[in-house]
Design a protein around this motif. Structure first.
Motif, mmCIF file in Angstrom:
data_model
loop_
_atom_site.group_PDB
_atom_site.id
_atom_site.type_symbol
_atom_site.label_atom_id
_atom_site.label_comp_id
_atom_site.label_asym_id
_atom_site.label_seq_id
_atom_site.Cartn_x
_atom_site.Cartn_y
_atom_site.Cartn_z
ATOM 1 N N PHE A 1 39.286 57.818 32.414
ATOM 2 C CA PHE A 1 38.552 56.924 31.519
ATOM 3 C C PHE A 1 39.516 56.126 30.655
ATOM 4 C CE2 PHE A 1 37.351 56.423 27.045
ATOM 5 C CZ PHE A 1 36.439 55.385 27.185
ATOM 6 N N ILE A 2 40.521 56.805 30.093
ATOM 7 C CA ILE A 2 41.480 56.126 29.214
ATOM 8 C C ILE A 2 42.183 54.995 29.964
ATOM 9 C CG2 ILE A 2 43.684 56.422 28.005
ATOM 10 C CD1 ILE A 2 42.664 59.229 27.179
ATOM 11 N N ILE A 3 42.621 55.278 31.184
ATOM 12 C CA ILE A 3 43.289 54.244 31.984
ATOM 13 C C ILE A 3 42.323 53.104 32.291
ATOM 14 C CG2 ILE A 3 44.342 53.753 34.233
ATOM 15 C CD1 ILE A 3 45.374 56.683 34.174
ATOM 16 N N SER A 4 41.107 53.455 32.714
ATOM 17 C CA SER A 4 40.111 52.448 33.079
ATOM 18 C C SER A 4 39.780 51.547 31.911
ATOM 19 C CB SER A 4 38.821 53.135 33.570
ATOM 20 O OG SER A 4 39.072 53.961 34.674
ATOM 21 N N ARG A 5 39.460 52.147 30.781
ATOM 22 C CA ARG A 5 39.036 51.370 29.623
ATOM 23 C C ARG A 5 40.188 50.611 28.977
ATOM 24 N NH1 ARG A 5 34.852 48.540 27.911
ATOM 25 N NH2 ARG A 5 32.974 49.581 28.592
ATOM 26 N N LEU A 6 41.343 51.243 28.935
ATOM 27 C CA LEU A 6 42.487 50.580 28.318
ATOM 28 C C LEU A 6 42.792 49.271 29.037
ATOM 29 C CD1 LEU A 6 44.736 50.702 26.195
ATOM 30 C CD2 LEU A 6 46.122 51.941 27.853
ATOM 31 N N PHE A 7 42.819 49.310 30.366
ATOM 32 C CA PHE A 7 43.143 48.104 31.137
ATOM 33 C C PHE A 7 41.942 47.158 31.250
ATOM 34 C CE2 PHE A 7 46.674 50.767 32.368
ATOM 35 C CZ PHE A 7 47.711 49.863 32.481
ATOM 36 N N GLY A 8 40.769 47.711 31.548
ATOM 37 C CA GLY A 8 39.595 46.860 31.711
ATOM 38 C C GLY A 8 39.227 46.122 30.448
ATOM 39 N N SER A 9 39.190 46.834 29.338
ATOM 40 C CA SER A 9 38.826 46.206 28.077
ATOM 41 C C SER A 9 39.924 45.274 27.574
ATOM 42 C CB SER A 9 38.524 47.282 27.026
ATOM 43 O OG SER A 9 38.066 46.704 25.840
ATOM 44 N N ALA A 10 41.176 45.642 27.807
ATOM 45 C CA ALA A 10 42.284 44.779 27.395
ATOM 46 C C ALA A 10 42.250 43.447 28.148
ATOM 47 C CB ALA A 10 43.619 45.477 27.615
ATOM 48 N N THR B 1 37.528 52.927 19.532
ATOM 49 C CA THR B 1 36.862 54.113 19.000
ATOM 50 C C THR B 1 36.679 55.172 20.086
ATOM 51 O OG1 THR B 1 35.674 52.728 17.405
ATOM 52 C CG2 THR B 1 34.809 54.929 17.800
ATOM 53 N N ALA B 2 36.267 54.729 21.284
ATOM 54 C CA ALA B 2 36.034 55.674 22.385
ATOM 55 C C ALA B 2 37.332 56.305 22.880
ATOM 56 C CB ALA B 2 35.326 54.962 23.536
ATOM 57 N N LEU B 3 38.392 55.512 22.961
ATOM 58 C CA LEU B 3 39.681 56.054 23.384
ATOM 59 C C LEU B 3 40.172 57.112 22.396
ATOM 60 C CD1 LEU B 3 41.474 52.751 24.503
ATOM 61 C CD2 LEU B 3 40.639 54.578 25.986
ATOM 62 N N THR B 4 39.969 56.850 21.119
ATOM 63 C CA THR B 4 40.348 57.815 20.088
ATOM 64 C C THR B 4 39.517 59.085 20.216
ATOM 65 O OG1 THR B 4 40.957 56.017 18.582
ATOM 66 C CG2 THR B 4 40.565 58.179 17.598
ATOM 67 N N THR B 5 38.207 58.931 20.418
ATOM 68 C CA THR B 5 37.309 60.080 20.550
ATOM 69 C C THR B 5 37.697 60.943 21.744
ATOM 70 O OG1 THR B 5 35.486 58.803 19.585
ATOM 71 C CG2 THR B 5 34.903 60.783 20.845
ATOM 72 N N THR B 6 37.917 60.301 22.893
ATOM 73 C CA THR B 6 38.261 61.043 24.112
ATOM 74 C C THR B 6 39.561 61.814 23.947
ATOM 75 O OG1 THR B 6 37.156 59.361 25.451
ATOM 76 C CG2 THR B 6 38.699 60.806 26.588
ATOM 77 N N THR B 7 40.545 61.180 23.335
ATOM 78 C CA THR B 7 41.828 61.852 23.118
ATOM 79 C C THR B 7 41.671 63.049 22.187
ATOM 80 O OG1 THR B 7 43.007 59.767 23.425
ATOM 81 C CG2 THR B 7 44.205 61.540 22.340
#
Length: 491
Positions: A122-131, A348-354
């Motif tokens: 998820f972190i990889i997906s969202r970090l790149f997709g959202s960026a 916010t979601a990346l922080t929560t997941t971590t």
């Protein structure tokens, strides 16, 4: 003109910061991660439109009409199926287990390695997709405003990220839920006002535009060639699965729904959003048709790259900026709203997941509440920096529509999540070897990529589209079954 645009950006940002101030008072970790589960469902539903659309829809969907007509609507029809699965299969599970991070389910079902694998994908997906979504917003502002001033590309990128970091830093998901309503409003207003202005200049109505666009071949919805990447059935299936993985298995989107008071409220939120998406995407497709028809009728030269190929992502901004000062301001407001909505929930979601899945906040009795808040803030800042680096690094690689690129990346990074959750939900009496899950999650996207590259040779000319996501999930599912053992699960 540039001074006016900067002024609009500053005023809008001040408004966002004011909302953040109101929503983050007396906030704590519970507020940041769950919004204290007090969000009204209709506010979440409306705000999720802006969060889902982002800068990619704002510019790529209208621009994509030039090369793909209205075929994107097939994906939108698939959204309804995907949202029904989320509402009646996934949300009941998440509420039953009282999850803050949805990847905690993988630990309950399979084990720690599976949880961390899901969280990392998820972190990889969202970090790149959202960026990439955020990149598009910065790119357009740079090309049409800051470039003429000689300002480097990275400066507006830094400004955006800093502002987003500031207004999400304290209130987290509670602030995002309320600011997303503002983002959605300005996104929609920008599209509607631009369509109205163009139609007025052409002395046309919406029915006139659709009839003229149909005659020009711009309104084709269903591609009937089964080998085509946008074949109608593939579009609908892809839309359904994209929604399931990019919303239902995505902490960013689900974290908003999980702030609703009850499961029923969350379900109403999701199903309402699914119906609104059809209407909203029709607006953006009509916007695309109006832009291209306007160019055809007035002889406006659409923006091209060095090879002379039309750059879809530049069609909307180039016409908006050349049309009038008013449409320029409206466009910037919509663009800024798209930029903020692309990144605030993601950070916010990346922080929560971590915090929950990698650092195990729930099981850390050795950390006080103040220490958890401190860790949370450091992690939040760290992701903001990573987000910025991805935006800057992508600059040399942007040469065409980003919406296809975003979905292409999702097909590979969300596939393992699709396989993991499908296995967990539908194969009740078997449990895979938890230690092997990370290897399966890595091998599956690699095999999917190879199948995609050689699909024409292997499958008699067949060309994969977004449905490579389904193939990826199926490979993961099959591999999990192969390394699983029969076991009676304790409910």
């Amino acid at each position: 003109m540039s001074t006016l645009i900067i002024s609009v950006f500053v005023i809008y940002t001040i408004l966002i910061l004011f909302i953040a101030h109101l929503t983050s008072r007396k906030s704590d970790n519970e507020t940041f991660f769950t919004g204290n589960k007090k969000s009204p469902w209709f506010v979440v539903a409306y705000g999720m439109i802006g969060a889902s659309l982002s800068g990619v829809t704002f510019m790529s969907v209208p621009g994509n009409v030039y090369s793909s007509q209205f075929t994107y609507l097939g994906i939108v029809f698939g959204y309804i199926i995907g949202y029904a699965v989320i509402a009646f299969l996934l949300l009941p599970l998440y509420y039953k287990l009282n999850l803050t991070s949805i990847y905690t389910y993988l630990e309950m079902r399979f084990g720690k390695q599976s949880e961390k694998t899901g969280a990392l994908f998820f972190i990889i997906s969202r970090l790149f997709g959202s960026a990439l979504r955020m990149y598009l917003v910065v790119f357009v502002l740079y090309e049409f405003v800051f470039k003429a001033w000689g300002i480097p590309f990275w400066i507006p990128a830094v400004v955006f990220i800093v502002f987003i970091l500031i207004y999400t830093f304290k209130g987290g998901i509670k602030t995002v839920v309320w600011t997303d309503t503002l983002q959605t409003t300005f996104l929609l207003l920008a599209a509607i006002i631009t369509v109205v202005c163009i139609l007025k200049s052409l002395d046309m109505s919406i029915p006139d535009l659709l009839a003229a666009s149909s005659d020009s071949g711009l309104t084709k919805v269903f591609e009937t060639d089964p080998n085509h990447s946008k074949f109608w059935l593939k579009q609908i299936l892809s839309g359904a699965f994209i929604t399931i993985v990019m919303t239902g298995l995505d902490q960013d989107m689900m974290q908003k729904s999980l702030t609703c008071k009850t499961l029923r409220d969350a379900q109403k939120n999701v199903m309402t959003s699914s119906l609104l998406f059809i209407f909203v995407n029709l607006i953006f497709l009509c916007l695309g048709a109006s832009l291209i028809y306007y160019a055809q009728q007035t002889g406006y030269q659409l923006p091209v790259n060095e090879s002379g190929v039309v750059v879809n992502d530049k069609i909307f901004p180039s016409i908006a900026f050349s049309f009038s000062r008013f449409t320029s301001v409206v466009f910037v407001l919509g663009l800024v709203a798209a930029g903020y909505s692309s990144a605030d929930g993601t950070l916010t979601a990346l922080t929560t997941t971590t915090c929950y899945n990698l650092l195990n906040f729930n099981g850390r009795d050795d950390l006080s509440e103040s220490q958890k808040i401190k860790f949370r803030k450091y992690i939040h800042i760290g992701f903001a920096i990573l987000y910025l680096l991805v935006i800057i690094a992508f600059r040399p690689f942007h040469n065409q529509s980003l919406i296809d690129k975003v979905f292409e990346i999702a097909g590979y990074t969300y596939g393992p999540l699709l396989g993991l959750y499908s296995f967990g939900l539908f194969v009740k009496n078997r449990v895979p070897n938890d230690k092997l899950v990370p290897y399966i999650a890595i091998i599956s996207p690699i095999l999917s990529y190879l199948l995609n590259i050689y699909s024409k040779q292997l499958f008699n000319g067949y060309q994969f589209g977004f449905e490579i996501l389904i193939v990826n999930g199926l490979i993961t599912f099959t591999a999990l079954f192969a390394v699983s053992k029969r076991q009676v699960l304790v409910k």
